[in-house]
Design an enzyme around this catalytic site. Structure first.
Site, PDB file in Angstrom:
ATOM      1  CG  HIS A 111      86.896  45.358  57.160  1.00  0.00           C
ATOM      2  ND1 HIS A 111      86.069  44.616  56.348  1.00  0.00           N
ATOM      3  CD2 HIS A 111      87.101  46.531  56.491  1.00  0.00           C
ATOM      4  CE1 HIS A 111      85.802  45.292  55.248  1.00  0.00           C
ATOM      5  NE2 HIS A 111      86.409  46.458  55.303  1.00  0.00           N
ATOM      6  CG  HIS A 185      90.288  46.452  52.167  1.00  0.00           C
ATOM      7  ND1 HIS A 185      90.571  47.758  51.829  1.00  0.00           N
ATOM      8  CD2 HIS A 185      89.051  46.463  52.693  1.00  0.00           C
ATOM      9  CE1 HIS A 185      89.543  48.529  52.152  1.00  0.00           C
ATOM     10  NE2 HIS A 185      88.602  47.769  52.678  1.00  0.00           N
ATOM     11  CD  GLU A 295      86.341  45.825  50.408  1.00  0.00           C
ATOM     12  OE1 GLU A 295      86.017  45.256  51.474  1.00  0.00           O
ATOM     13  OE2 GLU A 295      86.169  47.044  50.215  1.00  0.00           O
TER      14      GLU A 295
END
Length: 333
Positions: A111, A185, A295
């Site tokens: 991420h 997210h 996502e």
């Protein structure tokens, strides 16, 4: 009420742009969204049930301090990058040059690293476009940030339309060849409270990535999901179902339908991206299963997988990503 409401929610210590702004887009129909400049984060989405009662269906944390605390904030609602999901071994090769990224998940990069885009305070502006309202957040990630080559300029926008449509769009440009994979997210809970156990999910995806124990893709092609535990091609109840996987998006038509039978709320999702990560929030320590992530974005570890859709971005090009969430109600029964 119809219009744009801007407030300040606090300051981030030791950041050049310390003041965090909140923008609420009131469409005039009751449907409204709120987003913050910290992490270009989606904080609230007010959607009606079948009786016309509104609730926030996007999981939010209590205050800015909670968003700043990584232990309490597993990317809740944030814009994630420069690269969402994992980069195996925290490195990749581009044009013969090996780039080593921040290792923030054991030996891997996840991420965008420990100081990814979700930790930036973005600049913001909001405007009207006909009946729609939009807020646009912009951030610059310098060359070498978290190990990535090139200075990356990123824009994330949230567009609210009176009919209950939310459009999330990302754009990015670079000064040097690099890799990009952005996502939002948000954790969705159409009840506005409790867990997602009383929700139902349908996905049009018929293939999913095969992972090892570290959620790094295994060599070889994806796995067909019909008949497996990852088969959501027919609507399924989420009670007792744990999911943390990445599914292939078959096209730009409707990808997912999340429903909450008790309230009648439905969220339908479509995207121009090749994959969607589905996570039922089982390891969210603050509120396990309090929401489900959908996502949309690139494949995990695509910088190291030439068999996956390319995530390369060169100077003069623009990375584009568009996902649409349509909120409505289902008929009773």
């Amino acid at each position: 009420m119809r219009g744009i409401e801007r407030t300040t929610v606090g300051k981030v210590p030791d950041r050049p742009a310390t003041e965090v702004e909140s923008y609420t887009l009131h469409t005039g129909t009751g449907f409204a969204i709120t987003a913050w400049s910290y992490g270009a984060t989606l904080v609230e989405v007010l959607a009606a049930d079948r009786d016309g009662r509104y609730a926030n269906v996007c999981l939010r944390l209590p205050d800015l301090d909670a968003y700043l605390d990584r232990a309490r904030n597993p990317y809740v609602g944030a814009t994630v990058g420069r690269y969402c999901r994992c980069v195996a071994g925290a490195e990749f090769t581009l044009d013969g040059v090996r780039h080593r990224l921040d290792r923030n998940e054991g030996p891997h990069h996840v991420h965008g690293g420990a100081e990814g885009l979700d930790r930036h305070v973005w600049s913001a502006e909001a405007s009207r476009d006909g009946d729609a309202l939009e807020v646009r957040f912009t951030a610059t990630s310098p060359d070498g940030d978290q190990g990535y080559p090139g200075e990356l300029t990123v824009c994330t926008s949230y567009r609210a339309e009176p009919d209950g449509t939310l459009v999330i769009a990302h754009r990015a440009s670079t000064t040097a060849p690099t890799v990009v994979g952005l996502t939002n997210h948000a954790f969705w809970n159409l009840a506005g409270e409790g867990t997602i156990d009383d929700h139902r999910l349908r996905l049009t995806a018929t293939e999913a990535v095969r992972f090892d124990a570290d959620l790094v893709p295994l060599p070889g092609p994806p796995e067909a999901v019909p008949g497996t535990a990852r088969d959501f091609t027919a609507e399924r109840a989420l009670a007792g179902v744990r999911v943390d996987n990445c599914f292939l998006v078959p096209g730009e038509e409707e990808l997912a339908a999340l429903t909450h039978p008790a309230s009648g709320r439905v969220m339908r999702v479509s995207t121009d991206q090749p994959a969607v990560g589905v996570y039922t929030g089982d390891w969210f320590s603050g509120r396990p299963r309090g929401g489900i992530c959908l996502e949309t974005g690139a494949f995990p570890d695509a910088p190291n997988r030439p068999d996956y859709p390319s995530v390369r971005l060169d100077p003069g090009e623009t990375h584009r990503h568009r996902t649409v969430h349509r909120f409505g109600v289902a008929d009773a029964g």
